[in-house]
Design a protein around this motif. Structure first.
Motif, short mmCIF file in Angstrom:
data_model
loop_
_atom_site.label_atom_id
_atom_site.label_comp_id
_atom_site.label_asym_id
_atom_site.label_seq_id
_atom_site.Cartn_x
_atom_site.Cartn_y
_atom_site.Cartn_z
N ASP A 75 27.56 13.08 86.86
CA ASP A 75 27.56 14.54 86.73
C ASP A 75 27.43 15.22 88.09
N PRO A 76 28.00 16.42 88.22
CA PRO A 76 27.81 17.17 89.47
C PRO A 76 26.32 17.43 89.70
N THR A 98 33.17 27.39 90.87
CA THR A 98 32.86 26.30 89.94
C THR A 98 33.55 26.49 88.59
N GLY A 99 34.14 27.66 88.35
CA GLY A 99 34.79 27.91 87.06
C GLY A 99 36.21 27.38 87.06
N LEU A 146 39.09 9.76 82.35
CA LEU A 146 38.27 9.26 83.47
C LEU A 146 38.52 10.10 84.72
N LEU A 147 39.78 10.50 84.94
CA LEU A 147 40.07 11.37 86.08
C LEU A 147 39.27 12.66 85.99
N ARG A 148 39.29 13.27 84.80
CA ARG A 148 38.57 14.53 84.59
C ARG A 148 37.06 14.34 84.77
N ARG A 200 34.22 20.21 84.40
CA ARG A 200 33.15 20.17 83.39
C ARG A 200 32.89 21.57 82.82
N ASP A 201 33.87 22.44 82.91
CA ASP A 201 33.70 23.81 82.42
C ASP A 201 33.84 23.83 80.90
#
Ligand code: HEM
Ligand code: SF4
Lengths: 397, 72
Positions: free
Chosen positions: A22-23, A51-52, A272-274, A312-313
């Protein structure tokens, strides 16, 4: 959007213990406040953090934002322009002059034609891993050699040079050596590529680099292009393979789902890329005053785009922090968007589809050989996120 | 009723291949990597994929004009 302006502390903030995928909390918190936050670059210059998902995507598509290295406004000294051929950090028309002759070499169709060869390379790595088993460091045995051999074949690095070439790029990509060693490895790679370009010009062989000598590009430019193909294509793919395996092993239900259903493979690679977004952040600099998310970005200001957080939006991906191989992850920003969208994405996709499929087929009982928390991660300061090594084991047949 | 019609601007195309990957029945890439429109008026069963590809194109080189949806 909230009325008050949120401020993000200077990066790199570290990830929270126990949440290696996670970020950092600072970025997730910023996203809660709105898509854009005030930010100070580590070099002290004021900037913005985006970040959006929608806002990151729109900046990437907006020609009022530049990728030029010499316009980056993050430190208080001037940066030089990108060297000839290194078009990742250029704007059009310079950027497209370099990119145009390359795109025909990386099409969906041409990359699919490499599938069989990549299957062969992968099988050889897995054979060696199995023979030395039943345990291995997945980074050394699998994640690094596959993209290295592939990029060597694309550049036409002769077989006998591969071992020394791989040592050099390991040293300058791994980030685990002193500054002097790093500079030495970088210089050695530059010199090697210069010799390689000269050799291809003299005696063209069947590879992308030789084909490119038949254009108006100079040797200096071809060296820059080779370096960028190497730098952009090797470490990213290697870390997707190793961090991706780590993520699957920490989500055993997802590992089992992929193992038991080959039809899931392509979608699994997109997810996985996302989810991992190993190329975490990129920069753009405003060429003029731009209104963005209700704020004015002044001309000359550099914004940081957190691809990882944007992917992760919750406004774009439901339950964004879950790894869900069955979801529709298309539209993720892991390969960017706009004119710089990854040139090598179709190659990377073929490599990952082949490699993940072969790995779970060959080792259906694959598991971590150490407690999950003991897997050593790269520091957040590394450009590309990943694991340093990944000890795994399996039931021998 | 007229069928939805696709256009592709090859000057904008950056050859990322998102379209050929997403809707291979509708888009291809030529030897230079640039988009080729195989079906300017995609048959009904390829329209969803075509629409998706238009939305994914990184350089806004693709457009779908759907008279039924009020597009010109
Ligand atoms: C999973 C692996 C990979 C990831 C996550 C990745 C990610 C990215 C991203 C995010 C960008 C755009 C940066 C920006 O917008 O400023 C990019 C550009 C680029 N990538 Fe990749 N990449 C991968 C694999 C590859 C491979 C295998 C190659 C080539 C062999 C490659 C070559 C390039 C090049 C040349 C660019 C610059 C494109 C331009 O500026 O027009 N990448 N990549
Ligand atoms: S998705 Fe867009 S940029 Fe990519 S090949 Fe198709 S038209 Fe060109």
């Amino acid at each position: 959007m909230s009325a008050s302006l949120h401020t993000v502390p200077s990066l790199p903030a570290e990830r929270r213990p126990g949440c290696p995928f996670d970020p950092p909390a600072e970025l997730l918190e910023a996203q809660q406040h709105g898509p854009i936050s005030r930010y100070t670059h580590p070099g002290g210059k004021p900037g913005w953090m985006i970040t959006g998902y929608d806002l990151v995507r729109s900046v990437l598509a907006d020609p009022r934002f530049s990728s030029r290295k010499d316009l980056l406004n993050v430190v208080d000294f001037e940066l030089p322009p990108a060297p000839p051929g290194e078009f990742l950090l250029m704007d059009d028309p310079e950027h497209s002059r370099y990119r145009k002759p390359l795109v025909g070499r990386f099409t969906v169709r041409r990359m699919r034609m490499l599938t069989e060869r990549i299957e062969q390379i992968t099988a050889e790595c897995l054979d060696a891993m199995e023979a030395a088993g039943p345990s291995a460091d997945l980074v050394a045995a699998f994640a690094k050699p596959i993209p290295t051999i592939v990029i060597c074949e694309i550049l036409g690095v002769p077989y006998e040079d591969r071992a020394s070439f791989q040592e050099q790029i390991d040293a300058f990509m791994g980030g685990e050596v002193s500054d002097e060693e790093l500079i030495a490895a970088y210089t050695a790679t530059q010199e090697y590529l210069a010799r390689l370009v000269a050799a291809k010009r003299a005696n063209p062989t069947d590879d992308v680099l030789s084909e490119l000598t038949d254009s108006d590009l100079t040797d200096e430019e071809l060296k820059g292009i080779s370096l960028i193909l190497l730098a952009a294509g090797f470490d990213t793919t290697a870390n997707m393979l190793s961090l991706g395996t780590y993520a699957l092993l920490r989500n055993p239900d997802q590992f089992a789902a992929l193992r038991d259903d080959p039809a899931l493979t392509d979608g699994a690679v997109e997810e996985l890329l996302r989810y991992l977004s190993v190329a975490k952040t990129f920069h753009r600099t405003a060429l003029e005053d731009v209104e963005l998310g209700g704020r004015t970005i002044e001309a000359g200001t550099t914004v940081v785009l957190s691809f990882h957080t944007a992917n992760r939006d919750a406004g774009r991906f439901a339950d964004p922090h879950a790894l869900d191989l069955g979801r529709q992850a298309g539209g993720h920003l892991a390969f960017s968007h706009g004119i710089h969208q990854c040139l090598g994405q179709q190659l990377a996709r073929v490599e990952m589809r082949v490699a993940f499929r072969a790995l779970v087929d060959r080792f259906p009982t694959l598991r971590l050989a150490v407690p999950a928390e003991e897997v050593a991660l790269r520091p957040e300061s590394a450009d590309i996120f990943g694991v340093k090594s990944l000890p795994v084991t399996w039931d021998a047949k | 009723m007229t069928a939805p019609r696709l256009t592709a601007d090859r000057d904008r195309c950056i050859g990322a291949g998102m379209c050929a990957m997403t809707a291979p029945e509708v888009f291809d890439q030529d030897d230079d990597g640039l988009v080729l429109l195989l079906h300017p008026e995609p048959p009904a069963d390829h329209r969803t994929a075509a629409r998706l590809a238009v939305g994914l194109c990184p350089s806004a080189a693709l457009a779908l004009h759907d008279p039924a949806a009020g597009d010109p």
